[in-house]
Design a protein around this motif. Structure first.
Motif, PDB file in Angstrom:
ATOM      1  N   SER A 294      -7.430  19.329   0.925  1.00  0.00           N
ATOM      2  CA  SER A 294      -6.132  19.996   0.954  1.00  0.00           C
ATOM      3  C   SER A 294      -5.493  19.968  -0.432  1.00  0.00           C
ATOM      4  O   SER A 294      -5.848  19.146  -1.286  1.00  0.00           O
ATOM      5  N   PHE A 295      -4.528  20.872  -0.633  1.00  0.00           N
ATOM      6  CA  PHE A 295      -3.806  20.974  -1.914  1.00  0.00           C
ATOM      7  C   PHE A 295      -2.335  21.200  -1.630  1.00  0.00           C
ATOM      8  O   PHE A 295      -1.978  22.063  -0.815  1.00  0.00           O
ATOM      9  N   TYR A 296      -1.476  20.436  -2.297  1.00  0.00           N
ATOM     10  CA  TYR A 296      -0.035  20.525  -2.088  1.00  0.00           C
ATOM     11  C   TYR A 296       0.665  20.797  -3.418  1.00  0.00           C
ATOM     12  O   TYR A 296       0.398  20.133  -4.426  1.00  0.00           O
ATOM     13  N   TYR A 297       1.563  21.766  -3.367  1.00  0.00           N
ATOM     14  CA  TYR A 297       2.328  22.133  -4.564  1.00  0.00           C
ATOM     15  C   TYR A 297       3.644  22.740  -4.104  1.00  0.00           C
ATOM     16  O   TYR A 297       3.650  23.628  -3.248  1.00  0.00           O
ATOM     17  N   GLY A 298       4.744  22.280  -4.644  1.00  0.00           N
ATOM     18  CA  GLY A 298       6.048  22.730  -4.190  1.00  0.00           C
ATOM     19  C   GLY A 298       6.465  24.090  -4.678  1.00  0.00           C
ATOM     20  O   GLY A 298       7.491  24.617  -4.236  1.00  0.00           O
ATOM     21  N   GLY A 299       5.690  24.695  -5.581  1.00  0.00           N
ATOM     22  CA  GLY A 299       6.012  26.020  -6.091  1.00  0.00           C
ATOM     23  C   GLY A 299       5.123  27.089  -5.492  1.00  0.00           C
ATOM     24  O   GLY A 299       4.559  26.917  -4.410  1.00  0.00           O
ATOM     25  N   GLU A 300       5.004  28.194  -6.193  1.00  0.00           N
ATOM     26  CA  GLU A 300       4.146  29.289  -5.761  1.00  0.00           C
ATOM     27  C   GLU A 300       2.705  28.952  -6.133  1.00  0.00           C
ATOM     28  O   GLU A 300       2.367  28.877  -7.313  1.00  0.00           O
ATOM     29  N   SER A 301       1.870  28.775  -5.146  1.00  0.00           N
ATOM     30  CA  SER A 301       0.494  28.367  -5.422  1.00  0.00           C
ATOM     31  C   SER A 301      -0.315  29.468  -6.100  1.00  0.00           C
ATOM     32  O   SER A 301      -1.388  29.207  -6.635  1.00  0.00           O
ATOM     33  N   GLU A 302       0.208  30.705  -6.072  1.00  0.00           N
ATOM     34  CA  GLU A 302      -0.486  31.787  -6.764  1.00  0.00           C
ATOM     35  C   GLU A 302      -0.316  31.687  -8.278  1.00  0.00           C
ATOM     36  O   GLU A 302      -1.019  32.354  -9.041  1.00  0.00           O
ATOM     37  N   PHE A 303       0.651  30.880  -8.714  1.00  0.00           N
ATOM     38  CA  PHE A 303       0.905  30.723 -10.143  1.00  0.00           C
ATOM     39  C   PHE A 303      -0.370  30.282 -10.849  1.00  0.00           C
ATOM     40  O   PHE A 303      -0.997  29.295 -10.480  1.00  0.00           O
ATOM     41  N   TYR A 304      -0.748  31.031 -11.850  1.00  0.00           N
ATOM     42  CA  TYR A 304      -1.970  30.759 -12.608  1.00  0.00           C
ATOM     43  C   TYR A 304      -3.211  30.638 -11.713  1.00  0.00           C
ATOM     44  O   TYR A 304      -4.146  29.906 -12.034  1.00  0.00           O
ATOM     45  N   ASN A 305      -3.188  31.305 -10.574  1.00  0.00           N
ATOM     46  CA  ASN A 305      -4.369  31.337  -9.710  1.00  0.00           C
ATOM     47  C   ASN A 305      -4.708  29.990  -9.075  1.00  0.00           C
ATOM     48  O   ASN A 305      -5.866  29.739  -8.703  1.00  0.00           O
ATOM     49  N   PHE A 306      -3.712  29.097  -8.943  1.00  0.00           N
ATOM     50  CA  PHE A 306      -3.987  27.785  -8.346  1.00  0.00           C
ATOM     51  C   PHE A 306      -4.621  27.946  -6.968  1.00  0.00           C
ATOM     52  O   PHE A 306      -5.616  27.295  -6.639  1.00  0.00           O
ATOM     53  N   LYS A 307      -4.003  28.791  -6.141  1.00  0.00           N
ATOM     54  CA  LYS A 307      -4.499  28.963  -4.777  1.00  0.00           C
ATOM     55  C   LYS A 307      -5.907  29.543  -4.764  1.00  0.00           C
ATOM     56  O   LYS A 307      -6.772  29.095  -3.997  1.00  0.00           O
ATOM     57  N   GLY A 308      -6.149  30.528  -5.618  1.00  0.00           N
ATOM     58  CA  GLY A 308      -7.477  31.126  -5.684  1.00  0.00           C
ATOM     59  C   GLY A 308      -8.530  30.110  -6.069  1.00  0.00           C
ATOM     60  O   GLY A 308      -9.630  30.084  -5.501  1.00  0.00           O
ATOM     61  N   TYR A 309      -8.191  29.246  -7.012  1.00  0.00           N
ATOM     62  CA  TYR A 309      -9.131  28.203  -7.429  1.00  0.00           C
ATOM     63  C   TYR A 309      -9.416  27.247  -6.279  1.00  0.00           C
ATOM     64  O   TYR A 309     -10.576  26.921  -5.986  1.00  0.00           O
ATOM     65  N   MET A 310      -8.365  26.805  -5.611  1.00  0.00           N
ATOM     66  CA  MET A 310      -8.543  25.842  -4.532  1.00  0.00           C
ATOM     67  C   MET A 310      -9.353  26.427  -3.368  1.00  0.00           C
ATOM     68  O   MET A 310     -10.306  25.808  -2.873  1.00  0.00           O
ATOM     69  N   LEU A 311      -8.994  27.609  -2.939  1.00  0.00           N
ATOM     70  CA  LEU A 311      -9.686  28.213  -1.802  1.00  0.00           C
ATOM     71  C   LEU A 311     -11.140  28.538  -2.116  1.00  0.00           C
ATOM     72  O   LEU A 311     -12.021  28.408  -1.262  1.00  0.00           O
ATOM     73  N   SER A 312     -11.393  28.960  -3.333  1.00  0.00           N
ATOM     74  CA  SER A 312     -12.774  29.293  -3.685  1.00  0.00           C
ATOM     75  C   SER A 312     -13.623  28.051  -3.919  1.00  0.00           C
ATOM     76  O   SER A 312     -14.841  28.148  -4.080  1.00  0.00           O
ATOM     77  N   HIS A 313     -12.986  26.881  -3.935  1.00  0.00           N
ATOM     78  CA  HIS A 313     -13.725  25.622  -4.085  1.00  0.00           C
ATOM     79  C   HIS A 313     -13.576  24.744  -2.849  1.00  0.00           C
ATOM     80  O   HIS A 313     -13.471  23.524  -2.943  1.00  0.00           O
ATOM     81  N   ALA A 314     -13.575  25.410  -1.691  1.00  0.00           N
ATOM     82  CA  ALA A 314     -13.687  24.734  -0.388  1.00  0.00           C
ATOM     83  C   ALA A 314     -12.480  23.883  -0.020  1.00  0.00           C
ATOM     84  O   ALA A 314     -12.620  22.888   0.700  1.00  0.00           O
ATOM     85  N   CYS A 315     -11.301  24.267  -0.485  1.00  0.00           N
ATOM     86  CA  CYS A 315     -10.091  23.563  -0.072  1.00  0.00           C
ATOM     87  C   CYS A 315      -9.655  24.107   1.298  1.00  0.00           C
ATOM     88  O   CYS A 315      -9.367  25.294   1.434  1.00  0.00           O
ATOM     89  N   ASP A 316      -9.608  23.242   2.293  1.00  0.00           N
ATOM     90  CA  ASP A 316      -9.322  23.676   3.660  1.00  0.00           C
ATOM     91  C   ASP A 316      -7.888  24.147   3.855  1.00  0.00           C
ATOM     92  O   ASP A 316      -7.629  25.045   4.648  1.00  0.00           O
TER      93      ASP A 316
END
Length: 585
Positions: free
Chosen positions: A324-346
């Protein structure tokens, strides 16, 4: 894909589709806004038709090319494909020879014909705005049209403009890629492709870089075992801008992070660690993928490049860990969400996972809410788990939910205040975690994402102290003999991966830039970068090099640190090899 996933690909992709449509409409919108004030058409009907035909033709061609590229590479049509074609067209055609040519041509013709029929049926060639309206109506209409187009292009009025990460919704690559508008993606990738085609840091033969780097990256023997559990939970805590200058034990100011000083007494402090780069996007990649900062580029912004990186998140997920990944801002910032999801973050939890009334900071929700949320979720998480949390509030504009401990008179005091808040949130979080049943099986890896010029305001970008950061291993899973220890091994964020893998019984072979900080044979060395510059540190000296001016801008140490020194050659080789690997992804 099931019907639910298919529906989501369209739903999540709609925002990017709308942005691409707005790009296409930008020129017509500008024409319409101008036409309102004129009596005669400024664009003949034939020109409008040609524009529509060209757009339909190019978009259809890109779509079909992408269909075949994805079939071969499992990646979207990007600048890399164009570059390969321009460099070796014959090889590109040879690679495409296995593609279904006639099917592709048939689909291309079909897309073009459907596009032309729709354009004709909608009557867009003959559409005209009335020119007899009063000037206030004209002004409001023309301004409104341009604003609407701009907002659609940007993806809305939020803090973060549209990026590829915003259409990602699953850990599976194909649905995420299917949701991505390939024309938008290609255009964006081409615009950001400066420096991606050639290596601006190349100064020597590749064999020479290998010779120089091999002793720096090679370790022998085994590291001491510091954990009491072979399969611990991992909580990876990245602290925004939590520079060593905030921590008294690392030579920083007294009283800014007093609770961190208490944590040091119970954990293992690595006191000679340097950030790989100067921003969060580079810190995440260095810490979780052990890939050094690329100076003028940021690999996390490129979907097809970052997907090729190794990742602690993915490695632990493959070992049965829940991620899992937790961030209080917009996870799309700098592709954070894309990185996490593409690396098997549930699971990705960001500001949109909270109620709107809780989003009170400019960047999102305050850290205490994010840390509380993770703590609540982990109490229900099946063990073992690998959970990452990125703090937020120690960042401009330095707003807080309460009073500023050091006041608001200047930037250094604002920074000290938000750092003090982060320190308080972290300590409270760990204190409450001790009451959780999973705590005794958990290793907390606490590290800053990067350093900062504040609060001292005296470290330029080329100064090593700007990159000096804390790294603390914490938790009951650490053997009692090692608690309270300080490790003075000189290293970097990228060395966390190898160190952690060896303690958890995982292979670290994929992390070629990472060394075990607990291994006594690890060479003391750290590398860092800023915008078009790089620096290196060892136990004897340190230096910084400006790649634009091709000149050393910082030197210090007991030995001579000049362009003839071995350390300088190591820095050159390191920067060249890192950027070359970035190009190959």
């Amino acid at each position: 894909m099931d019907w639910s996933t298919i529906f989501k690909t369209f739903a999540y992709g709609l925002r990017m589709d709308a942005s691409m449509a707005a790009y296409i409409c930008a020129l017509p919108a500008l024409t319409v806004a101008t036409q309102l004030w004129l009596k005669r058409p400024i664009i003949p009907k034939r020109a409008a038709q040609v524009y529509v035909w060209v757009v339909i033709g190019i978009s259809s061609l890109i779509t079909i090319i992408n269909l075949n590229i994805y079939r071969e590479w499992d990646t979207l049509f990007s600048y890399k494909a164009i570059d390969i074609f321009l460099d070796a067209p014959q090889l590109a055609f040879a690679s495409a020879s296995s593609s279904p040519i006639w099917l592709s041509l048939s689909l291309l013709v079909m897309l073009i014909v459907i596009g032309l029929l729709l354009a004709k049926g909608l009557g867009i060639y003959t559409f005209a705005w009335p020119v007899t309206a009063a000037w206030p109506i004209k002004a409001i209409t023309s301004f409104g049209v341009l604003v609407i187009v701009f907002l659609f292009i940007r993806g809305g009025w939020g803090l973060t403009p549209l990026n590829s990460s915003m259409v990602y919704f699953t850990t599976e690559a194909f649905p995420n890629h299917a949701a991505t508008n390939v024309v938008w993606y290609l255009m964006n990738d081409v615009v950001h492709a400066k420096g991606q085609a050639t290596n601006p840091y190349r100064v020597m033969d590749d064999r020479r870089t290998t010779e120089i780097l091999k002793p720096l990256l090679t370790t022998e023997g085994k590291s001491p075992r510091i954990l009491t559990n072979d399969r611990p939970n991992i909580v990876f805590i990245l602290l925004e801008s939590f520079t060593a200058d905030l921590i008294e034990a690392l030579g920083g100011e007294k009283g800014v992070a007093p609770r961190f000083e208490q944590l040091i007494k119970e954990g293992i402090l690595f006191d000679q660690i340097y950030a790989s780069g100067d921003r969060t996007d580079k810190g995440i990649i260095a810490a979780l993928s052990a890939f050094p900062s690329q100076s003028s580029q940021s690999i996390i912004k490129s979907i097809h490049k970052q997907e090729g990186l190794p990742s602690l998140v993915k490695d632990f997920a493959q070992k049965g860990y829940h991620t899992s990944f937790y961030y209080g801002g917009e996870s799309e910032f700098y592709n954070f969400k894309g990185y996490m999801l593409s690396h098997a973050c549930d699971r990705v939890v960001d500001q949109y996972s909270f109620a709107a009334r809780e989003v009170k900071s400019k960047w999102g929700v305050f850290d205490e809410l994010t840390f509380n949320r993770q703590l609540q979720d982990l109490s229900k998480e099946k063990e073992p788990f690998f959970s990452t949390i990125l703090s937020l509030n120690n960042h401009e504009p330095f707003d807080l939910p309460g009073a500023h401990k050091f006041g608001k008179d200047n930037l250094p005091d604002l920074f000290r205040s938000t750092a003090y808040y982060t320190d308080s949130v972290l300590y409270d979080y760990l204190h409450r975690a001790k009451a959780m049943p999973w705590y005794k099986h958990t290793l907390f890896v606490i590290v800053a994402d990067h350093g900062h010029r504040l609060p001292l305001e005296k470290w330029d970008s080329n100064h090593p102290k700007r990159y000096h950061i804390p790294l603390l291993f914490y938790g009951d899973v650490i053997g009692t003999a090692y608690r309270g220890k300080r490790i003075d091994q000189l290293g970097s964020q990228v060395d966390i991966a190898s160190t952690l893998c060896h303690q958890a019984g995982l292979s670290s072979d994929a992390y070629v830039w990472s060394r075990d900080l607990l291994n006594p044979t690890t060479k003391p060395f750290a590398f860092f970068t800023w915008a078009n510059g790089w620096g290196v540190v060892d136990t004897a000296c340190a230096l910084g090099f400006d790649n634009v001016g091709k000149v050393l801008t910082y030197t210090s140490g007991e030995q001579a640190c000049d362009e003839k020194s071995p350390l300088f050659k190591s820095g050159q080789a390191y920067m060249q090899a890192v950027y070359q690997q970035y190009l190959t992804y």
